[in-house]
Design a protein around this motif. Structure first.
Motif, PDB file in Angstrom:
ATOM      1  N   LEU A   1       0.844  -1.186   0.000  1.00  0.00           N
ATOM      2  CA  LEU A   1       0.000   0.000   0.000  1.00  0.00           C
ATOM      3  C   LEU A   1       0.887   1.247   0.000  1.00  0.00           C
ATOM      4  O   LEU A   1       1.394   1.658   1.042  1.00  0.00           O
ATOM      5  CB  LEU A   1      -0.906  -0.004   1.232  1.00  0.00           C
ATOM      6  CG  LEU A   1      -1.819  -1.226   1.371  1.00  0.00           C
ATOM      7  CD1 LEU A   1      -2.515  -1.225   2.718  1.00  0.00           C
ATOM      8  CD2 LEU A   1      -2.827  -1.282   0.239  1.00  0.00           C
ATOM      9  N   PRO A   2       1.129   1.854  -1.154  1.00  0.00           N
ATOM     10  CA  PRO A   2       1.985   3.048  -1.224  1.00  0.00           C
ATOM     11  C   PRO A   2       1.230   4.282  -0.740  1.00  0.00           C
ATOM     12  O   PRO A   2       0.272   4.735  -1.360  1.00  0.00           O
ATOM     13  CB  PRO A   2       2.329   3.147  -2.715  1.00  0.00           C
ATOM     14  CG  PRO A   2       1.190   2.483  -3.416  1.00  0.00           C
ATOM     15  CD  PRO A   2       0.667   1.434  -2.485  1.00  0.00           C
ATOM     16  N   LEU A   3       1.684   4.848   0.349  1.00  0.00           N
ATOM     17  CA  LEU A   3       0.966   5.967   0.947  1.00  0.00           C
ATOM     18  C   LEU A   3       0.906   7.174   0.030  1.00  0.00           C
ATOM     19  O   LEU A   3      -0.080   7.914   0.034  1.00  0.00           O
ATOM     20  CB  LEU A   3       1.615   6.343   2.279  1.00  0.00           C
ATOM     21  CG  LEU A   3       1.394   5.340   3.415  1.00  0.00           C
ATOM     22  CD1 LEU A   3       2.226   5.716   4.635  1.00  0.00           C
ATOM     23  CD2 LEU A   3      -0.086   5.274   3.786  1.00  0.00           C
ATOM     24  N   ARG A   4       1.947   7.401  -0.745  1.00  0.00           N
ATOM     25  CA  ARG A   4       1.954   8.565  -1.630  1.00  0.00           C
ATOM     26  C   ARG A   4       0.759   8.533  -2.588  1.00  0.00           C
ATOM     27  O   ARG A   4       0.195   9.569  -2.930  1.00  0.00           O
ATOM     28  CB  ARG A   4       3.260   8.618  -2.413  1.00  0.00           C
ATOM     29  CG  ARG A   4       3.386   9.848  -3.296  1.00  0.00           C
ATOM     30  CD  ARG A   4       4.775   9.991  -3.853  1.00  0.00           C
ATOM     31  NE  ARG A   4       5.190   8.814  -4.600  1.00  0.00           N
ATOM     32  CZ  ARG A   4       6.366   8.703  -5.211  1.00  0.00           C
ATOM     33  NH1 ARG A   4       7.249   9.690  -5.116  1.00  0.00           N
ATOM     34  NH2 ARG A   4       6.679   7.625  -5.874  1.00  0.00           N
ATOM     35  N   THR A   5       0.376   7.328  -3.015  1.00  0.00           N
ATOM     36  CA  THR A   5      -0.796   7.178  -3.880  1.00  0.00           C
ATOM     37  C   THR A   5      -2.086   7.259  -3.081  1.00  0.00           C
ATOM     38  O   THR A   5      -3.054   7.917  -3.490  1.00  0.00           O
ATOM     39  CB  THR A   5      -0.728   5.829  -4.628  1.00  0.00           C
ATOM     40  OG1 THR A   5       0.431   5.809  -5.454  1.00  0.00           O
ATOM     41  CG2 THR A   5      -1.965   5.613  -5.489  1.00  0.00           C
ATOM     42  N   LEU A   6      -2.114   6.632  -1.923  1.00  0.00           N
ATOM     43  CA  LEU A   6      -3.357   6.521  -1.153  1.00  0.00           C
ATOM     44  C   LEU A   6      -3.832   7.857  -0.617  1.00  0.00           C
ATOM     45  O   LEU A   6      -5.048   8.116  -0.569  1.00  0.00           O
ATOM     46  CB  LEU A   6      -3.171   5.524  -0.008  1.00  0.00           C
ATOM     47  CG  LEU A   6      -2.809   4.089  -0.398  1.00  0.00           C
ATOM     48  CD1 LEU A   6      -2.777   3.206   0.836  1.00  0.00           C
ATOM     49  CD2 LEU A   6      -3.772   3.535  -1.433  1.00  0.00           C
TER      50      LEU A   6
ATOM     51  N   GLY B   1       6.210   4.144   2.690  1.00  0.00           N
ATOM     52  CA  GLY B   1       6.518   5.528   2.382  1.00  0.00           C
ATOM     53  C   GLY B   1       5.905   6.586   3.268  1.00  0.00           C
ATOM     54  O   GLY B   1       5.384   7.586   2.768  1.00  0.00           O
ATOM     55  N   VAL B   2       5.983   6.424   4.593  1.00  0.00           N
ATOM     56  CA  VAL B   2       5.525   7.494   5.475  1.00  0.00           C
ATOM     57  C   VAL B   2       6.266   8.793   5.168  1.00  0.00           C
ATOM     58  O   VAL B   2       5.701   9.888   5.230  1.00  0.00           O
ATOM     59  CB  VAL B   2       5.705   7.093   6.953  1.00  0.00           C
ATOM     60  CG1 VAL B   2       5.402   8.266   7.876  1.00  0.00           C
ATOM     61  CG2 VAL B   2       4.825   5.908   7.305  1.00  0.00           C
ATOM     62  N   ASP B   3       7.536   8.671   4.799  1.00  0.00           N
ATOM     63  CA  ASP B   3       8.335   9.858   4.509  1.00  0.00           C
ATOM     64  C   ASP B   3       7.941  10.532   3.203  1.00  0.00           C
ATOM     65  O   ASP B   3       8.351  11.666   2.947  1.00  0.00           O
ATOM     66  CB  ASP B   3       9.813   9.491   4.457  1.00  0.00           C
ATOM     67  CG  ASP B   3      10.103   8.440   3.391  1.00  0.00           C
ATOM     68  OD1 ASP B   3       9.465   7.372   3.446  1.00  0.00           O
ATOM     69  OD2 ASP B   3      10.961   8.672   2.522  1.00  0.00           O
ATOM     70  N   GLU B   4       7.149   9.861   2.362  1.00  0.00           N
ATOM     71  CA  GLU B   4       6.783  10.404   1.059  1.00  0.00           C
ATOM     72  C   GLU B   4       5.453  11.157   1.074  1.00  0.00           C
ATOM     73  O   GLU B   4       5.003  11.629   0.032  1.00  0.00           O
ATOM     74  CB  GLU B   4       6.723   9.275   0.029  1.00  0.00           C
ATOM     75  CG  GLU B   4       8.068   8.595  -0.179  1.00  0.00           C
ATOM     76  CD  GLU B   4       7.985   7.445  -1.164  1.00  0.00           C
ATOM     77  OE1 GLU B   4       6.954   7.318  -1.850  1.00  0.00           O
ATOM     78  OE2 GLU B   4       8.942   6.658  -1.248  1.00  0.00           O
ATOM     79  N   ILE B   5       4.833  11.256   2.227  1.00  0.00           N
ATOM     80  CA  ILE B   5       3.575  11.998   2.319  1.00  0.00           C
ATOM     81  C   ILE B   5       3.798  13.262   3.127  1.00  0.00           C
ATOM     82  O   ILE B   5       4.703  13.331   3.967  1.00  0.00           O
ATOM     83  CB  ILE B   5       2.455  11.140   2.950  1.00  0.00           C
ATOM     84  CG1 ILE B   5       2.816  10.720   4.376  1.00  0.00           C
ATOM     85  CG2 ILE B   5       2.184   9.918   2.090  1.00  0.00           C
ATOM     86  CD1 ILE B   5       1.695   9.969   5.083  1.00  0.00           C
ATOM     87  N   PRO B   6       2.997  14.306   2.879  1.00  0.00           N
ATOM     88  CA  PRO B   6       3.174  15.559   3.636  1.00  0.00           C
ATOM     89  C   PRO B   6       3.014  15.334   5.131  1.00  0.00           C
ATOM     90  O   PRO B   6       2.248  14.468   5.565  1.00  0.00           O
ATOM     91  CB  PRO B   6       2.055  16.457   3.080  1.00  0.00           C
ATOM     92  CG  PRO B   6       1.709  15.876   1.754  1.00  0.00           C
ATOM     93  CD  PRO B   6       1.929  14.402   1.866  1.00  0.00           C
ATOM     94  N   GLU B   7       3.725  16.125   5.894  1.00  0.00           N
ATOM     95  CA  GLU B   7       3.668  15.960   7.353  1.00  0.00           C
ATOM     96  C   GLU B   7       2.250  16.102   7.887  1.00  0.00           C
ATOM     97  O   GLU B   7       1.862  15.422   8.836  1.00  0.00           O
ATOM     98  CB  GLU B   7       4.594  16.977   8.017  1.00  0.00           C
ATOM     99  CG  GLU B   7       4.772  16.764   9.501  1.00  0.00           C
ATOM    100  CD  GLU B   7       5.872  17.622  10.073  1.00  0.00           C
ATOM    101  OE1 GLU B   7       6.007  17.649  11.304  1.00  0.00           O
ATOM    102  OE2 GLU B   7       6.596  18.266   9.283  1.00  0.00           O
ATOM    103  N   ARG B   8       1.452  16.954   7.251  1.00  0.00           N
ATOM    104  CA  ARG B   8       0.076  17.147   7.723  1.00  0.00           C
ATOM    105  C   ARG B   8      -0.782  15.890   7.555  1.00  0.00           C
ATOM    106  O   ARG B   8      -1.844  15.768   8.176  1.00  0.00           O
ATOM    107  CB  ARG B   8      -0.565  18.312   6.972  1.00  0.00           C
ATOM    108  CG  ARG B   8      -0.735  18.074   5.487  1.00  0.00           C
ATOM    109  CD  ARG B   8      -1.369  19.252   4.777  1.00  0.00           C
ATOM    110  NE  ARG B   8      -1.540  19.020   3.352  1.00  0.00           N
ATOM    111  CZ  ARG B   8      -0.593  19.217   2.441  1.00  0.00           C
ATOM    112  NH1 ARG B   8       0.587  19.676   2.819  1.00  0.00           N
ATOM    113  NH2 ARG B   8      -0.816  18.961   1.159  1.00  0.00           N
TER     114      ARG B   8
END
Length: 203
Positions: free
Chosen positions: A2-7, A52-59
């Motif tokens: 589950l890629p967070l950047r996409t989700l 990819g927690v690091d690939e999503i905005p901090e908010r």
């Protein structure tokens, strides 16, 4: 996976299990049986990589953490891997939910050789011509022993956190692929990562 950047870009929010396959654009998502994902997770048979927690905005990270906690509460007994660079979140970001951080070093030549041997052992179980894999295995093992491998740079660590909530189960690999594909995939898998990794396991 589950890629967070996409989700996080989904207009209807982070997905429930029944929408996992559609959310990551798996082509055959419409063919999954009704309630299949829910049954797998309720039985504790799931292995999920949340990448990819690091690939999503901090908010978005607190919302993501709440989503993870909801899934863990509803579906205990599964195995979870949550990945991030170390600098993106605190080491104890998911500690309250049973995640523990571990550090992994790059694979040694002996580790790679063991991986190659186990991969081919598993692949033979479903292969039409298992003896063909013998030659591939010997070739790869020779390459591991005789060819120098690049080492990952020390200044690019990655972060992998995991909560393994059920005992490991035997796994079988798909049938052997044509020679070129088998060798490319096995060589790629046998290479050390370009950056270090960290794993989390339950206390």
């Amino acid at each position: 996976m589950l890629p967070l950047r996409t989700l996080v870009r989904r207009p209807d929010g982070l997905p429930a299990p029944g929408a996992f396959l559609a959310a990551v654009r798996v082509p055959f998502h419409d063919t999954q049986p009704d309630g299949w994902a829910d049954r797998v997770l309720r039985d504790g048979r799931g292995l999920l990589l949340v990448d990819g927690v690091d690939e999503i905005p901090e908010r978005e990270r607190e919302r993501t953490r709440r989503w993870l906690r909801d899934l863990l509460d509803v579906y205990p007994g599964n195995r979870w891997l949550v990945t991030s660079r170390p600098s993106a979140v605190r080491a104890d970001w998911l500690a309250a939910d049973g995640f523990t951080e571990l550090a992994l070093s790059p694979m040694s030549d002996d580790d790679v050789a063991a991986f190659v041997t186990r991969w081919h052992t598993a692949a033979r179980a479903g292969a039409r011509d298992p003896e063909v894999l013998d030659g591939y295995e010997r070739s790869l093992l020779d390459a591991v022993r005789t060819k120098p491998r690049p080492r990952p740079p020390r200044h690019q660590p990655a972060d992998v956190r995991s909560d393994l909530r059920s005992p490991p189960r035997p796994a079988r690999l798909p049938p052997a692929r044509p020679q070129g594909a088998v060798r490319r995939r096995a060589v790629d898998a046998a290479r050390p990562p370009g950056r270090g990794t960290r794993h989390d396991h339950p206390r």
